[in-house]
Design a protein around this motif. Sequence first.
Motif, short mmCIF file in Angstrom:
data_model
loop_
_atom_site.label_atom_id
_atom_site.label_comp_id
_atom_site.label_asym_id
_atom_site.label_seq_id
_atom_site.Cartn_x
_atom_site.Cartn_y
_atom_site.Cartn_z
N CYS A 119 37.91 -11.59 -54.34
CA CYS A 119 38.65 -10.99 -53.23
C CYS A 119 39.44 -12.04 -52.45
CB CYS A 119 37.68 -10.24 -52.32
SG CYS A 119 38.43 -9.60 -50.81
N HIS B 9 33.18 -7.86 -49.76
CA HIS B 9 34.36 -8.39 -50.44
C HIS B 9 34.70 -7.53 -51.67
CE1 HIS B 9 35.21 -12.42 -48.44
NE2 HIS B 9 34.25 -11.85 -47.73
N ARG B 12 36.57 -4.55 -50.22
CA ARG B 12 37.94 -4.91 -49.85
C ARG B 12 38.83 -5.04 -51.09
NH1 ARG B 12 37.30 -10.09 -46.00
NH2 ARG B 12 35.59 -9.31 -44.72
N GLN B 16 42.09 -2.99 -52.00
CA GLN B 16 43.38 -3.69 -52.18
C GLN B 16 44.08 -3.26 -53.46
OE1 GLN B 16 42.84 -7.91 -52.19
NE2 GLN B 16 44.99 -8.35 -52.62
#
Lengths: 156, 73
Positions: A119, B9, B12, B16
Motif C-alpha cells: 500500500c 493498509h 486502503r 485505491q
Amino acid sequence: MDLEDILRRHIYDVTLAIGAPPAIAALADAAGQNADEVRAALQRLAVARILVLQPGSSEILMAPPFSAVPTPFLVTAERRGAASAESQTFSSYANCAWDALGVPVMMRTPARVTTACGCCGEAIVVDVEPDRPPHGAGVIHFAVPALRWWHDIVFT
Amino acid sequence: MLLFRSEEHVRRWCEQWALAPGATLSLEQAWRLAHGWFEADRGAPEWQRQPLERVEALFASLGLTGAFWNLRG
C-alpha cells in the motif's frame, strides 16, 4: 527418467545454487538436447503447473517459489560453501509474499525477506527461519480466490 | 500476494485499486502455508505436485475454509 524430470531436477539444483532458474540454452547444454526439445518439455511442465514460462520467449518465469526476473520480494541468506569456510550470500527473487516465505523452507536455511508494504511502500524486512514461523507485524493479502489462481498466476 | 504493514493498509490498497478484499493471513499463517507447500524437495526424482485432497487438508489445517479457498469449483 523422462526429459521433464531431468529438467525439473536440474532447474531446482541450479536455482538453489545460484538463486535463479537457468535459461533454455543452459538447460539444453545440461540435458544434451536441442533447444526446441527443451522448450517443448518446459511447455509440458508449464501445462502441469510445475513451472510458469515467459509468454514470448518461453524462458522460465517462475520455478516456484523462485522467480527468474526481479520482483519486489528479495530473499537473501548467508550460507557456507562446501569448499570454503567463508559464508556466501545467496540472493534470489521470490514470486510473491507467500513464495518468499517458502524460499527458506525449501533451502532449509534462515533467510531475510526484503520487500515493501503493497500500500504505502514502507520497507518491510522479515527474518525467516526454515523450521518455525516468523513473528511480528505484517499481513499477507491474497487478492484472488484459490480456484482462480491459475487464470493469471502473475496476479494473485 | 503482497505483504502489507497491517489490515488497514490492505483495506486502503483494495479501495485505491477498486478491488474487493480477498483473504488476509498473518505472517505465521502464511509461513505455515508456505511450509506445507514448499517443504518437499522439488528437485527430488520422486517429487510430484500435491494432490488436491492434500492441498485442501493443508488449507483446512490453517483455518482456510469457505468459498475463497474452495478448489473444486
